[in-house]
Design a protein around this motif. Structure first.
Motif, PDB file in Angstrom:
ATOM      1  N   THR A  15       3.559  -7.730  -5.479  1.00 25.24           N
ATOM      2  CA  THR A  15       4.300  -8.625  -4.607  1.00 25.24           C
ATOM      3  C   THR A  15       4.901  -9.758  -5.431  1.00 25.24           C
ATOM      4  O   THR A  15       4.243 -10.304  -6.318  1.00 25.24           O
ATOM      5  CB  THR A  15       3.358  -9.189  -3.521  1.00 25.24           C
ATOM      6  OG1 THR A  15       2.855  -8.094  -2.758  1.00 25.24           O
ATOM      7  CG2 THR A  15       4.067 -10.167  -2.611  1.00 25.24           C
ATOM      8  N   HIS A  58      10.109  -9.183   2.347  1.00 27.42           N
ATOM      9  CA  HIS A  58       8.975  -9.019   1.436  1.00 27.42           C
ATOM     10  C   HIS A  58       9.561  -8.544   0.109  1.00 27.42           C
ATOM     11  O   HIS A  58      10.428  -7.668   0.095  1.00 27.42           O
ATOM     12  CB  HIS A  58       8.001  -7.980   2.000  1.00 27.42           C
ATOM     13  CG  HIS A  58       6.669  -8.027   1.352  1.00 27.42           C
ATOM     14  ND1 HIS A  58       5.642  -8.806   1.815  1.00 27.42           N
ATOM     15  CD2 HIS A  58       6.206  -7.413   0.247  1.00 27.42           C
ATOM     16  CE1 HIS A  58       4.591  -8.663   1.035  1.00 27.42           C
ATOM     17  NE2 HIS A  58       4.914  -7.815   0.071  1.00 27.42           N
ATOM     18  N   TRP A  60       9.085  -7.459  -4.197  1.00 28.61           N
ATOM     19  CA  TRP A  60       8.202  -6.909  -5.229  1.00 28.61           C
ATOM     20  C   TRP A  60       8.902  -6.997  -6.567  1.00 28.61           C
ATOM     21  O   TRP A  60      10.126  -6.952  -6.646  1.00 28.61           O
ATOM     22  CB  TRP A  60       7.874  -5.438  -4.967  1.00 28.61           C
ATOM     23  CG  TRP A  60       7.229  -5.227  -3.657  1.00 28.61           C
ATOM     24  CD1 TRP A  60       5.899  -5.275  -3.364  1.00 28.61           C
ATOM     25  CD2 TRP A  60       7.886  -4.956  -2.423  1.00 28.61           C
ATOM     26  NE1 TRP A  60       5.694  -5.052  -2.027  1.00 28.61           N
ATOM     27  CE2 TRP A  60       6.899  -4.846  -1.427  1.00 28.61           C
ATOM     28  CE3 TRP A  60       9.222  -4.803  -2.043  1.00 28.61           C
ATOM     29  CZ2 TRP A  60       7.193  -4.595  -0.090  1.00 28.61           C
ATOM     30  CZ3 TRP A  60       9.518  -4.550  -0.717  1.00 28.61           C
ATOM     31  CH2 TRP A  60       8.501  -4.444   0.236  1.00 28.61           C
ATOM     32  N   HIS A 107       8.238   2.200  -2.476  1.00 29.65           N
ATOM     33  CA  HIS A 107       7.252   1.171  -2.131  1.00 29.65           C
ATOM     34  C   HIS A 107       7.786   0.337  -0.958  1.00 29.65           C
ATOM     35  O   HIS A 107       7.067   0.060   0.007  1.00 29.65           O
ATOM     36  CB  HIS A 107       7.005   0.302  -3.367  1.00 29.65           C
ATOM     37  CG  HIS A 107       5.796  -0.553  -3.294  1.00 29.65           C
ATOM     38  ND1 HIS A 107       4.523  -0.074  -3.515  1.00 29.65           N
ATOM     39  CD2 HIS A 107       5.667  -1.870  -3.014  1.00 29.65           C
ATOM     40  CE1 HIS A 107       3.664  -1.059  -3.387  1.00 29.65           C
ATOM     41  NE2 HIS A 107       4.325  -2.153  -3.081  1.00 29.65           N
ATOM     42  N   HIS A 111       6.372   0.014   2.940  1.00 30.97           N
ATOM     43  CA  HIS A 111       6.120  -1.288   3.578  1.00 30.97           C
ATOM     44  C   HIS A 111       6.871  -1.370   4.904  1.00 30.97           C
ATOM     45  O   HIS A 111       6.298  -1.783   5.921  1.00 30.97           O
ATOM     46  CB  HIS A 111       6.543  -2.432   2.655  1.00 30.97           C
ATOM     47  CG  HIS A 111       6.560  -3.753   3.341  1.00 30.97           C
ATOM     48  ND1 HIS A 111       5.419  -4.461   3.619  1.00 30.97           N
ATOM     49  CD2 HIS A 111       7.591  -4.487   3.840  1.00 30.97           C
ATOM     50  CE1 HIS A 111       5.737  -5.579   4.255  1.00 30.97           C
ATOM     51  NE2 HIS A 111       7.056  -5.612   4.395  1.00 30.97           N
ATOM     52  N   SER A 114       5.237   0.636   7.513  1.00 30.40           N
ATOM     53  CA  SER A 114       3.987   0.007   7.974  1.00 30.40           C
ATOM     54  C   SER A 114       4.256  -1.165   8.918  1.00 30.40           C
ATOM     55  O   SER A 114       3.376  -1.557   9.673  1.00 30.40           O
ATOM     56  CB  SER A 114       3.145  -0.462   6.781  1.00 30.40           C
ATOM     57  OG  SER A 114       3.657  -1.658   6.232  1.00 30.40           O
ATOM     58  N   GLN A 115       5.463  -1.708   8.873  1.00 29.12           N
ATOM     59  CA  GLN A 115       5.843  -2.815   9.752  1.00 29.12           C
ATOM     60  C   GLN A 115       6.573  -2.323  11.005  1.00 29.12           C
ATOM     61  O   GLN A 115       7.118  -3.118  11.759  1.00 29.12           O
ATOM     62  CB  GLN A 115       6.733  -3.804   8.992  1.00 29.12           C
ATOM     63  CG  GLN A 115       6.055  -4.431   7.793  1.00 29.12           C
ATOM     64  CD  GLN A 115       4.827  -5.224   8.187  1.00 29.12           C
ATOM     65  OE1 GLN A 115       4.896  -6.132   9.010  1.00 29.12           O
ATOM     66  NE2 GLN A 115       3.675  -4.859   7.628  1.00 29.12           N
TER      67      GLN A 115
END
Length: 173
Positions: A15, A58, A60, A107, A111, A114-115
């Motif tokens: 992150t 978000h 990374w 990746h 994410h 998952s949201q």
């Protein structure tokens, strides 16, 4: 979360935080003006740009060796389009075509899924063939809209457990 990538040298994804600004600034200095312009629309990226990016999405960073940033990725929800996340990605010129960008994009897709996202949106110059090729490897684009010299491409995120209507697959990009 760290993820070890299978490339010629050990690469890990973690992150990104504003505390990484100096690493990210060094990374941007390693990118060509053309590459920066493709990703950001300009060649000078400021700390404020990164703060805004990390506030709205978000992020990374992919690191090699002694914390050398070789890629920066982000995924965040698009306003007024529930279930659609914007994907942002930049790979240092010297590290392209090694699978790092695809790993960061996967990746980001995981994410987003998952949201609760059902699709990624990728906005890129129509001439940015490496990014458009990456989008094709990431999934099967189902919608594309030309906006001047740019394309807005949608990639469905399968495996969310929900069923979303899709348009027929695109012709090759």
């Amino acid at each position: 979360m760290h993820q070890l990538l299978s490339t010629t040298t050990a690469t890990r994804i973690r992150t990104a935080a504003i505390a990484d600004w100096l690493l990210i600034e060094t990374f941007h200095r390693s990118c060509s003006e053309k590459a920066l312009h493709r990703r950001w629309g300009r060649s000078q990226i400021t700390r404020r740009d990164i703060e805004r990016l990390l506030h709205h999405s978000h992020g990374w960073i992919a690191l090699q060796g002694d914390d050398e940033v070789v890629a920066l990725g982000s995924a965040g929800p698009l306003s007024r389009q529930p279930g659609v996340f914007d994907l942002g990605l930049q790979v240092a010129d010297a590290h392209q075509r090694r699978g790092i960008g695809l790993a960061v994009a996967r990746h980001a897709a995981a994410h987003a899924r998952s949201q609760g996202a059902h699709a990624l949106s990728v906005y890129a110059e129509a001439s940015n063939l490496p990014m458009l090729g990456l989008v094709r490897r990431l999934g099967h684009p189902t919608a594309s809209r030309q906006e001047g010299t740019h394309l807005n491409v949608r990639v469905p995120l399968h495996g969310t457990g929900a069923h979303y209507p899709t348009t027929p697959p695109l012709a090759p990009l």
